[in-house]
Motif scaffolding. Structure first.
Motif, PDB file in Angstrom:
ATOM      1  N   ALA A 139       0.891  -1.116   0.171  1.00 16.99           N
ATOM      2  CA  ALA A 139       0.051  -0.165   0.098  1.00 16.99           C
ATOM      3  C   ALA A 139       0.757   1.382   0.092  1.00 16.99           C
ATOM      4  O   ALA A 139       0.464   2.314  -0.464  1.00 16.99           O
ATOM      5  CB  ALA A 139      -1.008   0.092   1.336  1.00 16.99           C
ATOM      6  N   ARG A 142       4.032   3.457  -4.274  1.00 20.68           N
ATOM      7  CA  ARG A 142       3.068   4.709  -4.895  1.00 20.68           C
ATOM      8  C   ARG A 142       2.733   4.502  -6.386  1.00 20.68           C
ATOM      9  O   ARG A 142       1.941   5.082  -6.910  1.00 20.68           O
ATOM     10  CB  ARG A 142       3.679   6.018  -4.538  1.00 20.68           C
ATOM     11  CG  ARG A 142       3.493   6.336  -3.148  1.00 20.68           C
ATOM     12  CD  ARG A 142       4.066   7.684  -2.860  1.00 20.68           C
ATOM     13  NE  ARG A 142       2.978   8.746  -3.371  1.00 20.68           N
ATOM     14  CZ  ARG A 142       3.165   9.957  -3.010  1.00 20.68           C
ATOM     15  NH1 ARG A 142       4.332  10.374  -2.950  1.00 20.68           N
ATOM     16  NH2 ARG A 142       2.223  10.761  -3.809  1.00 20.68           N
ATOM     17  N   SER A 179      -0.785  11.071  -0.610  1.00 25.82           N
ATOM     18  CA  SER A 179      -2.028  10.022  -0.823  1.00 25.82           C
ATOM     19  C   SER A 179      -2.020   9.531  -2.010  1.00 25.82           C
ATOM     20  O   SER A 179      -2.572   8.360  -2.505  1.00 25.82           O
ATOM     21  CB  SER A 179      -3.520  10.532  -0.184  1.00 25.82           C
ATOM     22  OG  SER A 179      -3.695  11.472  -1.137  1.00 25.82           O
ATOM     23  N   ARG A 181      -1.787   7.785  -5.488  1.00 27.96           N
ATOM     24  CA  ARG A 181      -1.269   6.559  -6.010  1.00 27.96           C
ATOM     25  C   ARG A 181      -1.361   6.267  -7.627  1.00 27.96           C
ATOM     26  O   ARG A 181      -2.484   6.635  -8.054  1.00 27.96           O
ATOM     27  CB  ARG A 181      -1.858   5.325  -5.575  1.00 27.96           C
ATOM     28  CG  ARG A 181      -1.711   5.321  -3.894  1.00 27.96           C
ATOM     29  CD  ARG A 181      -0.347   4.964  -3.649  1.00 27.96           C
ATOM     30  NE  ARG A 181       0.024   5.102  -2.154  1.00 27.96           N
ATOM     31  CZ  ARG A 181       0.367   5.919  -1.089  1.00 27.96           C
ATOM     32  NH1 ARG A 181       0.361   6.957  -1.658  1.00 27.96           N
ATOM     33  NH2 ARG A 181       0.515   5.450  -0.026  1.00 27.96           N
ATOM     34  N   VAL A 183      -1.164   3.958 -11.079  1.00 28.44           N
ATOM     35  CA  VAL A 183      -1.277   2.588 -11.696  1.00 28.44           C
ATOM     36  C   VAL A 183      -1.267   2.713 -13.364  1.00 28.44           C
ATOM     37  O   VAL A 183      -2.066   3.395 -13.701  1.00 28.44           O
ATOM     38  CB  VAL A 183      -2.486   1.687 -11.130  1.00 28.44           C
ATOM     39  CG1 VAL A 183      -2.472   0.472 -11.642  1.00 28.44           C
ATOM     40  CG2 VAL A 183      -2.592   1.874  -9.670  1.00 28.44           C
ATOM     41  N   LEU A 200      -5.058   7.629  -8.264  1.00 31.16           N
ATOM     42  CA  LEU A 200      -6.195   7.569  -7.267  1.00 31.16           C
ATOM     43  C   LEU A 200      -5.596   8.279  -6.102  1.00 31.16           C
ATOM     44  O   LEU A 200      -4.536   8.067  -5.730  1.00 31.16           O
ATOM     45  CB  LEU A 200      -6.350   6.113  -6.800  1.00 31.16           C
ATOM     46  CG  LEU A 200      -7.358   6.009  -5.247  1.00 31.16           C
ATOM     47  CD1 LEU A 200      -8.763   6.231  -5.827  1.00 31.16           C
ATOM     48  CD2 LEU A 200      -7.149   4.436  -4.935  1.00 31.16           C
ATOM     49  N   LEU A 205     -10.756   9.597  -8.623  1.00 33.66           N
ATOM     50  CA  LEU A 205      -9.958   8.645  -9.579  1.00 33.66           C
ATOM     51  C   LEU A 205      -9.846   9.421 -10.938  1.00 33.66           C
ATOM     52  O   LEU A 205     -10.635   9.685 -11.712  1.00 33.66           O
ATOM     53  CB  LEU A 205     -10.559   7.305  -9.737  1.00 33.66           C
ATOM     54  CG  LEU A 205      -9.810   6.335 -10.711  1.00 33.66           C
ATOM     55  CD1 LEU A 205      -8.536   5.841 -10.250  1.00 33.66           C
ATOM     56  CD2 LEU A 205     -10.657   5.192 -10.910  1.00 33.66           C
ATOM     57  N   VAL A 310      -5.522   7.027   1.557  1.00 34.61           N
ATOM     58  CA  VAL A 310      -5.358   5.908   0.690  1.00 34.61           C
ATOM     59  C   VAL A 310      -6.413   4.802   1.263  1.00 34.61           C
ATOM     60  O   VAL A 310      -5.931   4.072   2.071  1.00 34.61           O
ATOM     61  CB  VAL A 310      -3.887   5.401   0.678  1.00 34.61           C
ATOM     62  CG1 VAL A 310      -3.845   4.380  -0.239  1.00 34.61           C
ATOM     63  CG2 VAL A 310      -3.026   6.446   0.651  1.00 34.61           C
ATOM     64  N   ASP A 311      -7.315   4.773   0.386  1.00 33.25           N
ATOM     65  CA  ASP A 311      -8.474   3.439   0.705  1.00 33.25           C
ATOM     66  C   ASP A 311      -7.673   2.064   0.022  1.00 33.25           C
ATOM     67  O   ASP A 311      -7.427   1.915  -1.240  1.00 33.25           O
ATOM     68  CB  ASP A 311      -9.683   3.607  -0.044  1.00 33.25           C
ATOM     69  CG  ASP A 311     -10.794   2.824   0.311  1.00 33.25           C
ATOM     70  OD1 ASP A 311     -10.501   1.387   0.071  1.00 33.25           O
ATOM     71  OD2 ASP A 311     -11.790   3.148   0.873  1.00 33.25           O
ATOM     72  N   VAL A 312      -7.275   1.331   0.911  1.00 34.63           N
ATOM     73  CA  VAL A 312      -6.526   0.288   0.655  1.00 34.63           C
ATOM     74  C   VAL A 312      -7.206  -0.752  -0.101  1.00 34.63           C
ATOM     75  O   VAL A 312      -6.810  -1.352  -1.172  1.00 34.63           O
ATOM     76  CB  VAL A 312      -5.808  -0.556   1.834  1.00 34.63           C
ATOM     77  CG1 VAL A 312      -5.140  -1.828   1.574  1.00 34.63           C
ATOM     78  CG2 VAL A 312      -4.991   0.499   2.720  1.00 34.63           C
ATOM     79  N   TYR A 315      -7.441   0.640  -3.925  1.00 29.63           N
ATOM     80  CA  TYR A 315      -6.059   0.580  -4.324  1.00 29.63           C
ATOM     81  C   TYR A 315      -5.759  -0.676  -4.818  1.00 29.63           C
ATOM     82  O   TYR A 315      -5.197  -0.946  -6.011  1.00 29.63           O
ATOM     83  CB  TYR A 315      -5.122   1.311  -3.441  1.00 29.63           C
ATOM     84  CG  TYR A 315      -3.726   1.356  -3.883  1.00 29.63           C
ATOM     85  CD1 TYR A 315      -3.527   1.786  -5.491  1.00 29.63           C
ATOM     86  CD2 TYR A 315      -2.615   1.301  -3.117  1.00 29.63           C
ATOM     87  CE1 TYR A 315      -2.194   1.900  -5.609  1.00 29.63           C
ATOM     88  CE2 TYR A 315      -1.252   1.578  -3.596  1.00 29.63           C
ATOM     89  CZ  TYR A 315      -1.091   1.857  -4.971  1.00 29.63           C
ATOM     90  OH  TYR A 315       0.131   2.311  -5.351  1.00 29.63           O
ATOM     91  N   ILE A 319      -4.813  -2.119  -8.928  1.00 24.39           N
ATOM     92  CA  ILE A 319      -3.417  -2.856  -8.978  1.00 24.39           C
ATOM     93  C   ILE A 319      -3.891  -4.435  -9.486  1.00 24.39           C
ATOM     94  O   ILE A 319      -3.324  -4.799 -10.548  1.00 24.39           O
ATOM     95  CB  ILE A 319      -2.750  -3.174  -7.688  1.00 24.39           C
ATOM     96  CG1 ILE A 319      -2.360  -1.849  -7.074  1.00 24.39           C
ATOM     97  CG2 ILE A 319      -1.656  -4.206  -7.744  1.00 24.39           C
ATOM     98  CD1 ILE A 319      -1.720  -1.986  -5.777  1.00 24.39           C
TER      99      ILE A 319
END
Length: 324
Positions: A139, A142, A179, A181, A183, A200, A205, A310-312, A315, A319
C-alpha cells in the motif's frame, strides 16, 4: 459474511497471493465454515465460490479485470457518498465504513478539513492480526506498472509517450499529494480496452491517456476535437470513465487526455473549449495540453473530501486490473 465481499477478502488473502497461499487459505476457511464442522452453510458456499475463481488462472484474471465489481459494467450509479464532505462513508458493498469523518470531512489531521498535502492516512488502518487486501509495504508503494507492449507490432511511439506522462505525473502530482497512487496499464472493466494511467487520491480517480499532435490551435467541444474544421479522434476515454464510474460508485471518476507535441512545450498545443450549440460545456473528459492538465488534475484530485486518504481496498482493485 457479506455477499459483496471480494473473493480475496472471503479467503483472507492478499490480491498478490500465490496459488499455494490460496489453497492454504481455502483449507483453513473450509475448517471454519463447513456445516459439518459447526460452520455456516452460506459462508461455506462463499468460500467455495471464491476458491473456484481464484484457483483457476483464467477465471482469476477475468475477475481481476472486472475490478471485482458486483455491479454490472455500465450500470449507472445513483449518487456517490463522497460527492460532499462529511457524507457517510459507504463502502463499495454499500455498508457504512467505521472510519467516518466528522461534519467537515476531517480524517483526524488535527486542523479541520483534510488537505491533499497532508500525510497519507490508510483506511482501514493497518492493525496486526487484521486482514488487508494489500500488505502495508504494498500500500505504501506509490507507483505500479510501467509502459509495456500490447500485441505483436512495434509500439515505440506509444511507449515513449506513456513514459513522458508517467514522469510528468510523478514530478507534478505524486510529489505534492502524499496519498496519490499511480497505476499504469489497466484493463477497462471486463476487458473492453485499456487505460494507460490511473491516479487515485482520496475518493477521486483520474483516468489518463495521451496523444501526440503538432503545435497549433484546436477546439474541443466535449465530444470532438477539431483543427481547422478537421476532426481529430481523441483517446477513447469517455466510455472508460463511465464504465469505471459504474464499478466504482464510491469514487468520483474523471478522464484526462493529455496532448503532447514533438517540441515538448507544456503550453502547446492551444486547445479551446467550445460549446455544442446552446448547451453548457460538460464532459467527463478533459482534452488539454500538459500545463493545463497538471493544473486541472491538481484541482480535481485535491478538492475532493478526504484527499489525504489511501483506501486500501480500492487501491488493491486497481492494482489487480493491470494488464500483463
Amino acid at each position: 459474511m457479506s455477499e459483496n465481499l471480494s473473493h480475496y477478502r472471503v479467503l483472507g488473502v492478499s490480491v498478490t497471493a500465490s496459488d499455494s497461499e490460496i489453497k492454504s487459505a481455502y483449507r483453513r476457511k473450509v475448517r471454519e465454515t463447513h456445516p459439518d464442522l459447526g460452520g455456516n452453510s452460506a459462508e461455506f458456499d462463499q468460500v467455495r465460490r471464491a476458491f473456484e475463481v481464484l484457483s483457476d488462472a483464467s477465471a482469476r484474471a477475468s475477475y481481476d479485470r472486472s475490478f471485482g465489481s458486483t455491479r454490472p459494467a455500465g450500470q449507472p450509479r445513483t449518487s456517490s457518498p463522497y460527492d460532499a464532505a462529511g457524507s457517510a462513508n459507504a463502502s463499495s458493498n454499500g455498508s457504512t465504513r467505521f472510519w467516518q469523518t466528522d461534519g467537515s470531512g476531517s480524517t483526524g489531521s488535527g486542523h479541520g478539513k483534510a488537505r491533499a498535502s497532508d500525510p497519507a492516512i490508510f483506511v482501514p488502518p493497518f492493525v496486526d492480526g487484521q486482514y488487508s487486501e494489500l500488505t502495508k509495504a504494498q500500500a505504501k508503494q506509490r507507483v505500479y506498472g510501467v509502459p509495456r507492449k500490447r500485441g505483436l507490432f512495434s509500439q515505440r511511439p506509444r511507449l515513449e509517450r506513456e513514459a513522458r506522462v508517467i514522469k510528468m505525473l510523478m514530478s507534478n502530482i505524486l510529489e505534492g499529494f502524499p496519498s496519490a497512487r499511480l497505476v499504469n496499464g489497466l484493463h477497462t472493466p471486463h476487458g473492453r480496452g485499456y487505460i494507460d494511467h490511473a491516479v487515485l487520491a482520496g475518493y477521486r480517480l483520474a483516468l489518463i491517456d495521451s496523444m501526440m499532435l503538432p503545435e497549433g490551435v484546436y477546439q474541443w467541444d466535449g465530444q470532438t476535437l477539431r483543427r481547422d474544421g478537421r476532426v481529430i479522434e481523441p483517446p477513447r476515454l469517455i466510455d472508460s470513465v463511465r464504465l469505471m464510474q459504474s464499478v466504482f460508485p464510491e469514487l468520483n471518476v474523471m478522464g484526462f487526455a493529455i496532448v503532447l507535441t514533438p517540441n515538448n512545450s507544456p503550453f502547446e498545443p492551444v486547445i479551446d473549449e467550445v460549446r455544442r450549440g446552446n448547451s453548457e460545456f460538460t464532459s467527463p473528459l478533459e482534452v488539454t495540453n500538459s500545463a493545463n492538465a497538471i493544473r486541472e488534475l491538481k484541482m480535481f484530485l485535491g478538492s475532493g473530501p478526504q484527499p489525504n486518504v489511501v483506501d486500501v481496498g480500492l487501491y488493491a482493485r486497481l492494482i489487480r486490473a493491470m494488464h500483463d
